[in-house]
Enzyme design. Structure first.
Site, PDB file in Angstrom:
ATOM      1  N   LYS A   1     -41.358 -29.825 -10.523  1.00 63.04           N
ATOM      2  CA  LYS A   1     -40.071 -29.514 -11.159  1.00 63.04           C
ATOM      3  C   LYS A   1     -40.207 -28.268 -12.035  1.00 63.04           C
ATOM      4  CE  LYS A   1     -41.085 -32.913 -14.774  1.00 63.04           C
ATOM      5  NZ  LYS A   1     -40.993 -34.369 -15.061  1.00 63.04           N
TER       6      LYS A   1
ATOM      7  N   ARG B   1     -34.164 -43.905 -20.292  1.00 62.77           N
ATOM      8  CA  ARG B   1     -33.723 -42.571 -19.853  1.00 62.77           C
ATOM      9  C   ARG B   1     -32.915 -42.706 -18.563  1.00 62.77           C
ATOM     10  NH1 ARG B   1     -37.805 -37.581 -18.449  1.00 62.77           N
ATOM     11  NH2 ARG B   1     -38.403 -38.969 -16.736  1.00 62.77           N
TER      12      ARG B   1
ATOM     13  N   HIS C   1     -41.007 -45.096 -15.011  1.00 62.25           N
ATOM     14  CA  HIS C   1     -41.685 -44.005 -15.711  1.00 62.25           C
ATOM     15  C   HIS C   1     -42.083 -44.501 -17.095  1.00 62.25           C
ATOM     16  CE1 HIS C   1     -42.884 -39.912 -16.303  1.00 62.25           C
ATOM     17  NE2 HIS C   1     -41.977 -39.637 -17.209  1.00 62.25           N
TER      18      HIS C   1
ATOM     19  N   ARG D   1     -47.737 -39.957  -9.426  1.00 61.69           N
ATOM     20  CA  ARG D   1     -46.918 -38.741  -9.586  1.00 61.69           C
ATOM     21  C   ARG D   1     -47.596 -37.849 -10.622  1.00 61.69           C
ATOM     22  NH1 ARG D   1     -43.153 -42.893 -10.712  1.00 61.69           N
ATOM     23  NH2 ARG D   1     -43.052 -42.134 -12.854  1.00 61.69           N
TER      24      ARG D   1
ATOM     25  N   TYR E   1     -37.436  -5.711 -36.015  1.00 62.87           N
ATOM     26  CA  TYR E   1     -36.174  -6.118 -36.641  1.00 62.87           C
ATOM     27  C   TYR E   1     -36.433  -6.827 -37.958  1.00 62.87           C
ATOM     28  CZ  TYR E   1     -33.823  -5.359 -32.127  1.00 62.87           C
ATOM     29  OH  TYR E   1     -33.318  -4.829 -30.980  1.00 62.87           O
TER      30      TYR E   1
ATOM     31  N   CYS F   1     -39.335  -9.434 -30.324  1.00 63.35           N
ATOM     32  CA  CYS F   1     -38.025  -8.986 -29.813  1.00 63.35           C
ATOM     33  C   CYS F   1     -37.725  -9.717 -28.498  1.00 63.35           C
ATOM     34  CB  CYS F   1     -38.035  -7.482 -29.562  1.00 63.35           C
ATOM     35  SG  CYS F   1     -38.628  -6.501 -30.947  1.00 63.35           S
ATOM     36  N   MET F   2     -36.566  -9.422 -27.891  1.00 65.08           N
ATOM     37  CA  MET F   2     -36.194 -10.106 -26.645  1.00 65.08           C
ATOM     38  C   MET F   2     -37.164  -9.764 -25.519  1.00 65.08           C
ATOM     39  SD  MET F   2     -32.587 -10.138 -24.543  1.00 65.08           S
ATOM     40  CE  MET F   2     -31.581 -10.597 -25.935  1.00 65.08           C
ATOM     41  N   ASP F   3     -37.644  -8.508 -25.485  1.00 58.82           N
ATOM     42  CA  ASP F   3     -38.435  -8.051 -24.344  1.00 58.82           C
ATOM     43  C   ASP F   3     -39.785  -7.438 -24.729  1.00 58.82           C
ATOM     44  OD1 ASP F   3     -35.908  -8.379 -22.751  1.00 58.82           O
ATOM     45  OD2 ASP F   3     -35.328  -6.717 -24.061  1.00 58.82           O
TER      46      ASP F   3
HETATM   47  C1  LIG Z   1     -42.170 -35.095 -15.111  1.00 61.09           C
HETATM   48  C2  LIG Z   1     -42.391 -36.424 -14.513  1.00 61.09           C
HETATM   49  C3  LIG Z   1     -43.654 -36.782 -14.030  1.00 61.09           C
HETATM   50  C4  LIG Z   1     -44.883 -35.933 -14.237  1.00 61.09           C
HETATM   51  O1  LIG Z   1     -45.312 -36.046 -15.571  1.00 61.09           O
HETATM   52  P1  LIG Z   1     -46.692 -35.370 -16.049  1.00 61.09           P
HETATM   53  O2  LIG Z   1     -46.886 -35.874 -17.428  1.00 61.09           O
HETATM   54  O3  LIG Z   1     -46.464 -33.891 -16.010  1.00 61.09           O
HETATM   55  O4  LIG Z   1     -47.713 -35.801 -15.090  1.00 61.09           O
HETATM   56  C5  LIG Z   1     -43.769 -37.980 -13.366  1.00 61.09           C
HETATM   57  N1  LIG Z   1     -42.703 -38.799 -13.191  1.00 61.09           N
HETATM   58  C6  LIG Z   1     -41.478 -38.491 -13.670  1.00 61.09           C
HETATM   59  C7  LIG Z   1     -40.353 -39.441 -13.460  1.00 61.09           C
HETATM   60  C8  LIG Z   1     -41.282 -37.306 -14.355  1.00 61.09           C
HETATM   61  O5  LIG Z   1     -40.079 -37.023 -14.854  1.00 61.09           O
END
Ligand SMILES: *Cc1c(COP(=O)(O)O)cnc(C)c1O
Length: 386
Positions: free
Chosen positions: A43, A141, A170, A226, A270, A318-320
């Site tokens: 992600k 969540r 999770h 995951r 700035y 700064c921004m850049d």
């Molecule tokens: C982001 C996420 C993960 C991965 O988490 P890490 O701590 O980066 O391993 C796994 N499962 C769900 C549902 C997540 O949102």
């Protein structure tokens, strides 16, 4: 530093070390028993590292599934030719059900309305939509409430356009050792899975461990883990450090675009929040700013590496662009700090000679976590894969 690859158009870039990514992925793969699948979480453009490039390396290193946060992220991977199963880690709006079917993306499911919209879209295309059932076991969540799991499935399972390919939860505290909240969540998850099985409902792949869970809780690897942050070589917490060795994948660098020796009392940036305190201070400019992910709150409160030595960032970021100060006569370190020149490489995250600045160091200065630091640098800087 010499011999760095650098974009032609701007003297700043993110370096992504794909060999380190491969070794980290293999290190996690080795923690899994045979038959346990690895789902790589990519992600936010692979936590700022560039999902399309990283996915190839992950797949070669043994990953079999991917997870993203948004439908757009999933579509981008499909358009790049990625064929692995892709899970979306929350339930998207029902309006995109057709897109999910078209691109073969598995959403998380936890409401009947969404599930039925998905089933209708799949049936209309003469397909079966695979999804993963998300269960809220205590993080509050996403997911169906644990007491409603069987009822939800009974409401949607008649649909011939739907197939449950997975069941997951999770953890909020997988990084805390001997934690009561973790034990409670796991217990509730086990009970929900047992209830589904008891009702004769298929669960698909059962999964719950994120990076800290995978490292600290092998008892609940189940069918799949995951893994996110660890793949990128960053530790999710102090507790996992002794348990797995990881190499940071991202470095952030720029080159000096200008140097001057201002007069004593001259201001920098700035608001002139830094004034040159004495003779022989060099002020150098580097083209990285807060729009590139260098948080402005770090102004006057971070180091960078140049020519193997630490130097102070000065003035407001700064921004850049930002500026740094080099005390040309300083012998604070074992090597006297010599002057810097236009073109010298400046390291914001990474190693230069014997010195190193980690995403964790920058995260501590910003009072955040390494996750946010790398995501931020993924925003605009060009990525160079090595
Ligand atoms: C982001 C996420 C993960 C991965 O988490 P890490 O701590 O980066 O391993 C796994 N499962 C769900 C549902 C997540 O949102």
């Amino acid at each position: 530093m010499d011999k760095v690859k650098c974009p032609d158009t701007r003297w700043s870039w993110v370096e992504v070390n794909l060999s380190a990514l491969r070794r980290n992925t293999q290190a996690f793969k080795r923690q899994l028993e045979r038959g346990v699948q690895m789902m790589c979480v990519v992600k936010a453009d692979a936590y700022g590292h560039g999902a399309i490039q990283c996915v190839k390396t992950m797949q070669q290193a043994g990953a079999s599934q991917l997870a993203v946060a948004t439908v757009e992220e999933g579509v981008a991977l499909r358009q790049a030719g990625v064929q692995m199963p892709i899970l979306i880690l929350s339930e998207p709006p029902a309006e995109c059900a057709g897109t999910l079917v078209e691109y073969d993306l598995m959403p998380s499911v936890y409401t009947a309305d969404f599930a039925l919209a998905l089933g209708e879209a799949a049936a209309a295309a003469d397909r079966v939509a695979r999804y993963h059932l998300a269960i809220d076991t205590g993080m509050t969540r996403i997911g169906v409430r644990r007491q409603d799991v069987v009822e939800l499935r009974r409401t949607i399972d008649f649909h011939r356009g739907l197939e449950c390919a997975g069941t997951f939860t999770h953890f909020a505290t997988a990084d805390v050792l001997d934690d009561w909240d973790f034990a409670l969540q796991l217990n509730r998850f086990n009970e929900a899975v047992a209830a589904l099985r008891g009702a004769g409902l298929s669960t698909g792949l059962v999964h719950c461990d994120n990076t800290p869970g995978t490292v600290l809780h092998p008892e609940c690897h189940y069918d799949m883990c995951r893994v996110g942050i660890g793949l990128y070589g960053l530790q999710p917490a102090e507790t996992t450090v002794p348990r797995i060795e990881l190499e940071p994948v991202m470095s952030v660098r720029g080159r000096v675009t200008r140097v001057v020796y201002p007069q004593v009392g001259d201001g920098v940036g700035y608001g002139m929040t830094y004034r040159v305190p004495k003779q022989n201070i060099q002020i150098a400019t580097v083209p990285v700013g807060y729009a590139d992910g260098l948080a402005r709150e770090l102004s006057n409160n971070m180091d960078v590496l140049v020519n193997g030595r630490r130097a102070r960032q000065v003035g407001n970021i700064c921004m850049d662009q930002f500026m740094l100060a080099v005390d040309v006569n300083s012998t604070r370190s074992y090597k006297p700090t010599g002057p810097v020149e236009v073109g010298d490489v400046v390291t914001l995250i990474g190693t230069d000679g014997d010195e190193r600045i980690t995403a964790d160091e920058m995260a501590a200065q910003r009072r955040t976590i390494n996750y946010e630091v790398v995501c931020d640098f993924g925003m605009r800087l060009q990525k160079i894969y090595t």
